[in-house]
Design a protein around this motif. Sequence first.
Motif, PDB file in Angstrom:
ATOM      1  N   HIS A 112       0.861  -1.177   0.000  1.00 41.52           N
ATOM      2  CA  HIS A 112       0.000   0.000   0.000  1.00 41.52           C
ATOM      3  C   HIS A 112       0.896   1.225   0.000  1.00 41.52           C
ATOM      4  CE1 HIS A 112      -3.000   2.984   1.175  1.00 41.52           C
ATOM      5  NE2 HIS A 112      -3.924   2.105   0.834  1.00 41.52           N
ATOM      6  N   GLY A 113       1.029   1.850  -1.173  1.00 40.54           N
ATOM      7  CA  GLY A 113       1.876   3.018  -1.305  1.00 40.54           C
ATOM      8  C   GLY A 113       1.062   4.260  -1.596  1.00 40.54           C
ATOM      9  N   ALA A 114       1.745   5.271  -2.114  1.00 43.69           N
ATOM     10  CA  ALA A 114       1.087   6.545  -2.393  1.00 43.69           C
ATOM     11  C   ALA A 114      -0.028   6.403  -3.416  1.00 43.69           C
ATOM     12  CB  ALA A 114       2.123   7.552  -2.889  1.00 43.69           C
ATOM     13  N   ALA A 115       0.114   5.432  -4.323  1.00 35.97           N
ATOM     14  CA  ALA A 115      -0.891   5.225  -5.364  1.00 35.97           C
ATOM     15  C   ALA A 115      -1.994   4.261  -4.928  1.00 35.97           C
ATOM     16  CB  ALA A 115      -0.225   4.709  -6.640  1.00 35.97           C
ATOM     17  N   GLY A 116      -1.953   3.809  -3.679  1.00 32.48           N
ATOM     18  CA  GLY A 116      -2.966   2.876  -3.184  1.00 32.48           C
ATOM     19  C   GLY A 116      -2.481   1.440  -3.171  1.00 32.48           C
ATOM     20  N   LEU A 117      -3.405   0.511  -3.142  1.00 26.73           N
ATOM     21  CA  LEU A 117      -3.065  -0.913  -3.095  1.00 26.73           C
ATOM     22  C   LEU A 117      -2.447  -1.368  -4.411  1.00 26.73           C
ATOM     23  CD1 LEU A 117      -6.189  -2.434  -1.301  1.00 26.73           C
ATOM     24  CD2 LEU A 117      -3.846  -2.435  -0.441  1.00 26.73           C
ATOM     25  N   ASP A 118      -1.475  -2.281  -4.289  1.00 24.80           N
ATOM     26  CA  ASP A 118      -0.833  -2.839  -5.470  1.00 24.80           C
ATOM     27  C   ASP A 118      -0.475  -4.284  -5.169  1.00 24.80           C
ATOM     28  OD1 ASP A 118       0.246  -2.996  -7.994  1.00 24.80           O
ATOM     29  OD2 ASP A 118       2.147  -2.019  -7.462  1.00 24.80           O
ATOM     30  N   ALA A 119      -0.375  -5.103  -6.203  1.00 27.21           N
ATOM     31  CA  ALA A 119      -0.002  -6.516  -6.050  1.00 27.21           C
ATOM     32  C   ALA A 119       0.978  -6.892  -7.144  1.00 27.21           C
ATOM     33  CB  ALA A 119      -1.231  -7.422  -6.093  1.00 27.21           C
ATOM     34  N   ASN A 120       2.070  -7.516  -6.762  1.00 19.18           N
ATOM     35  CA  ASN A 120       3.083  -7.975  -7.712  1.00 19.18           C
ATOM     36  C   ASN A 120       3.328  -9.461  -7.504  1.00 19.18           C
ATOM     37  OD1 ASN A 120       4.728  -5.592  -9.233  1.00 19.18           O
ATOM     38  ND2 ASN A 120       3.863  -4.835  -7.319  1.00 19.18           N
ATOM     39  N   HIS A 121       3.431 -10.188  -8.600  1.00 18.89           N
ATOM     40  CA  HIS A 121       3.660 -11.628  -8.562  1.00 18.89           C
ATOM     41  C   HIS A 121       5.158 -11.885  -8.727  1.00 18.89           C
ATOM     42  CE1 HIS A 121      -0.727 -12.568  -9.110  1.00 18.89           C
ATOM     43  NE2 HIS A 121      -0.667 -11.306  -9.518  1.00 18.89           N
ATOM     44  N   LEU A 122       5.786 -12.410  -7.674  1.00 20.08           N
ATOM     45  CA  LEU A 122       7.241 -12.544  -7.658  1.00 20.08           C
ATOM     46  C   LEU A 122       7.662 -13.889  -7.080  1.00 20.08           C
ATOM     47  CD1 LEU A 122       7.994  -9.096  -5.952  1.00 20.08           C
ATOM     48  CD2 LEU A 122       8.024  -9.550  -8.411  1.00 20.08           C
ATOM     49  N   PRO A 123       8.728 -14.493  -7.610  1.00 18.65           N
ATOM     50  CA  PRO A 123       9.291 -15.685  -6.964  1.00 18.65           C
ATOM     51  C   PRO A 123      10.107 -15.265  -5.749  1.00 18.65           C
ATOM     52  CG  PRO A 123      10.553 -15.134  -8.925  1.00 18.65           C
ATOM     53  CD  PRO A 123       9.394 -14.180  -8.884  1.00 18.65           C
ATOM     54  N   VAL A 140       6.792   2.532  -2.325  1.00 16.88           N
ATOM     55  CA  VAL A 140       6.542   1.946  -1.006  1.00 16.88           C
ATOM     56  C   VAL A 140       7.697   2.299  -0.080  1.00 16.88           C
ATOM     57  CG1 VAL A 140       6.142  -0.176   0.281  1.00 16.88           C
ATOM     58  CG2 VAL A 140       5.230   0.062  -2.030  1.00 16.88           C
ATOM     59  N   ALA A 141       7.373   2.828   1.082  1.00 17.06           N
ATOM     60  CA  ALA A 141       8.397   3.276   2.026  1.00 17.06           C
ATOM     61  C   ALA A 141       9.208   2.110   2.566  1.00 17.06           C
ATOM     62  CB  ALA A 141       7.741   4.035   3.174  1.00 17.06           C
ATOM     63  N   ASP A 142      10.493   2.345   2.756  1.00 14.42           N
ATOM     64  CA  ASP A 142      11.351   1.338   3.366  1.00 14.42           C
ATOM     65  C   ASP A 142      10.857   1.072   4.783  1.00 14.42           C
ATOM     66  OD1 ASP A 142      13.813  -0.185   2.768  1.00 14.42           O
ATOM     67  OD2 ASP A 142      14.537   0.788   4.586  1.00 14.42           O
ATOM     68  N   GLY A 143      10.647  -0.188   5.122  1.00 20.18           N
ATOM     69  CA  GLY A 143      10.122  -0.557   6.428  1.00 20.18           C
ATOM     70  C   GLY A 143       8.615  -0.679   6.484  1.00 20.18           C
ATOM     71  N   ALA A 144       7.949  -0.493   5.337  1.00 20.29           N
ATOM     72  CA  ALA A 144       6.488  -0.565   5.293  1.00 20.29           C
ATOM     73  C   ALA A 144       5.989  -1.979   5.571  1.00 20.29           C
ATOM     74  CB  ALA A 144       5.988  -0.102   3.923  1.00 20.29           C
ATOM     75  N   GLU A 145       4.790  -2.070   6.146  1.00 18.74           N
ATOM     76  CA  GLU A 145       4.156  -3.365   6.366  1.00 18.74           C
ATOM     77  C   GLU A 145       3.618  -3.899   5.038  1.00 18.74           C
ATOM     78  OE1 GLU A 145       1.164  -3.198   9.344  1.00 18.74           O
ATOM     79  OE2 GLU A 145       2.544  -2.548  10.933  1.00 18.74           O
ATOM     80  N   VAL A 146       3.885  -5.166   4.763  1.00 22.36           N
ATOM     81  CA  VAL A 146       3.437  -5.784   3.519  1.00 22.36           C
ATOM     82  C   VAL A 146       2.882  -7.175   3.807  1.00 22.36           C
ATOM     83  CG1 VAL A 146       5.092  -4.498   2.101  1.00 22.36           C
ATOM     84  CG2 VAL A 146       5.727  -6.752   3.022  1.00 22.36           C
ATOM     85  N   ARG A 199       7.817  -6.773   7.145  1.00 18.49           N
ATOM     86  CA  ARG A 199       8.278  -5.417   6.872  1.00 18.49           C
ATOM     87  C   ARG A 199       9.241  -5.450   5.686  1.00 18.49           C
ATOM     88  NH1 ARG A 199       7.889  -5.307  12.575  1.00 18.49           N
ATOM     89  NH2 ARG A 199       9.950  -6.265  12.758  1.00 18.49           N
ATOM     90  N   LEU A 200       9.006  -4.549   4.758  1.00 20.32           N
ATOM     91  CA  LEU A 200       9.763  -4.515   3.509  1.00 20.32           C
ATOM     92  C   LEU A 200      10.990  -3.619   3.618  1.00 20.32           C
ATOM     93  CD1 LEU A 200       9.905  -5.136   0.421  1.00 20.32           C
ATOM     94  CD2 LEU A 200       8.557  -3.057   0.091  1.00 20.32           C
ATOM     95  N   ALA A 256      22.005  -4.781 -13.012  1.00 21.02           N
ATOM     96  CA  ALA A 256      21.801  -3.345 -12.845  1.00 21.02           C
ATOM     97  C   ALA A 256      20.360  -2.943 -13.153  1.00 21.02           C
ATOM     98  CB  ALA A 256      22.761  -2.574 -13.749  1.00 21.02           C
ATOM     99  N   ALA A 257      19.624  -3.819 -13.835  1.00 24.12           N
ATOM    100  CA  ALA A 257      18.248  -3.511 -14.237  1.00 24.12           C
ATOM    101  C   ALA A 257      17.214  -3.978 -13.222  1.00 24.12           C
ATOM    102  CB  ALA A 257      17.954  -4.137 -15.594  1.00 24.12           C
ATOM    103  N   ILE A 258      17.666  -4.513 -12.071  1.00 23.57           N
ATOM    104  CA  ILE A 258      16.731  -4.985 -11.055  1.00 23.57           C
ATOM    105  C   ILE A 258      17.105  -4.416  -9.682  1.00 23.57           C
ATOM    106  CG2 ILE A 258      16.134  -7.101 -12.282  1.00 23.57           C
ATOM    107  CD1 ILE A 258      18.047  -8.635 -10.546  1.00 23.57           C
ATOM    108  N   VAL A 259      16.126  -4.450  -8.775  1.00 28.79           N
ATOM    109  CA  VAL A 259      16.300  -3.948  -7.407  1.00 28.79           C
ATOM    110  C   VAL A 259      15.884  -5.052  -6.435  1.00 28.79           C
ATOM    111  CG1 VAL A 259      15.559  -2.215  -5.726  1.00 28.79           C
ATOM    112  CG2 VAL A 259      15.856  -1.578  -8.128  1.00 28.79           C
ATOM    113  N   GLY A 260      16.640  -5.226  -5.377  1.00 24.80           N
ATOM    114  CA  GLY A 260      16.362  -6.288  -4.421  1.00 24.80           C
ATOM    115  C   GLY A 260      15.311  -5.911  -3.391  1.00 24.80           C
ATOM    116  N   LEU A 261      14.579  -6.923  -2.931  1.00 22.06           N
ATOM    117  CA  LEU A 261      13.593  -6.754  -1.865  1.00 22.06           C
ATOM    118  C   LEU A 261      13.886  -7.766  -0.761  1.00 22.06           C
ATOM    119  CD1 LEU A 261      10.278  -6.565  -3.941  1.00 22.06           C
ATOM    120  CD2 LEU A 261      11.730  -4.663  -3.237  1.00 22.06           C
ATOM    121  N   GLU A 262      13.785  -7.328   0.464  1.00 21.43           N
ATOM    122  CA  GLU A 262      13.963  -8.201   1.628  1.00 21.43           C
ATOM    123  C   GLU A 262      12.802  -7.956   2.584  1.00 21.43           C
ATOM    124  OE1 GLU A 262      17.494  -9.358   4.779  1.00 21.43           O
ATOM    125  OE2 GLU A 262      17.384  -7.311   4.016  1.00 21.43           O
TER     126      GLU A 262
END
Length: 211
Positions: free
Chosen positions: A30-41, A68-74, A113-114, A159-165
């Motif tokens: 849930h970011g500034a643009a509202g709810l979003d869903a991404n399908h990821l391995p 989406v803010a760093d540390g946001a609940e997901v 937390r993202l 370089a074309a991707i960003v990591g998520l933890e």
Amino acid sequence: MYVPAHFAEQRLDELHDLIRQYPLGILVTHGAAGLDANHLPFELLVEAGRPDRLLAHVARANPIWQEVADGAEVLVIFRAEDAYISPNWYPSKQETHRLVPTWNYRVVHAHGRLRIRDDARFVRGVVARLTRTHEARLEQEKPWKMTDSSPAYIDQMLAAIVGLEIEIVRLEGKAKLSQNRESRDLKGAAEQLRQHGQEALATRMLNTLGE
């Protein structure tokens, strides 16, 4: 998620096993643009003395890592096998005619937390982990590895991707497998699922009987 007690799956090893077997999760944010869903391995990382984590990556062009803010609940949703269950499959239906269709399934909801990890070392590690995990599942003599391509090409792709933890705060599991039905009805439905090619779900259902 609504989880009646008889459908609750609380065994941590079962929850982890589902995530590992069905790693394509739905990341709900849930970011500034509202709810979003991404399908990821995702790769589940369990280490002693640290919170369990989910690792993934997104295309740099995907706005999620900036919106989406760093540390946001997901929330990440993992779904295993599922199937429609017809009332005609229950032996008791012929006696009472007081049954309706339903749907059986298994899911895990990972609340956490993202953290956005836009650093080359982390991203390379995530891609390496995902590659090793899924190449190992293939029946081939020589699994693909990152060194099969030139270093320059791999650097360009990374370089074309960003990591998520995602640090997992809570896991919810639901296994809706006809546990609320008579054993004869559960067995009847499981047998019909087998005839329709749903062997895995049928076996899961029968395992709930403990016979």
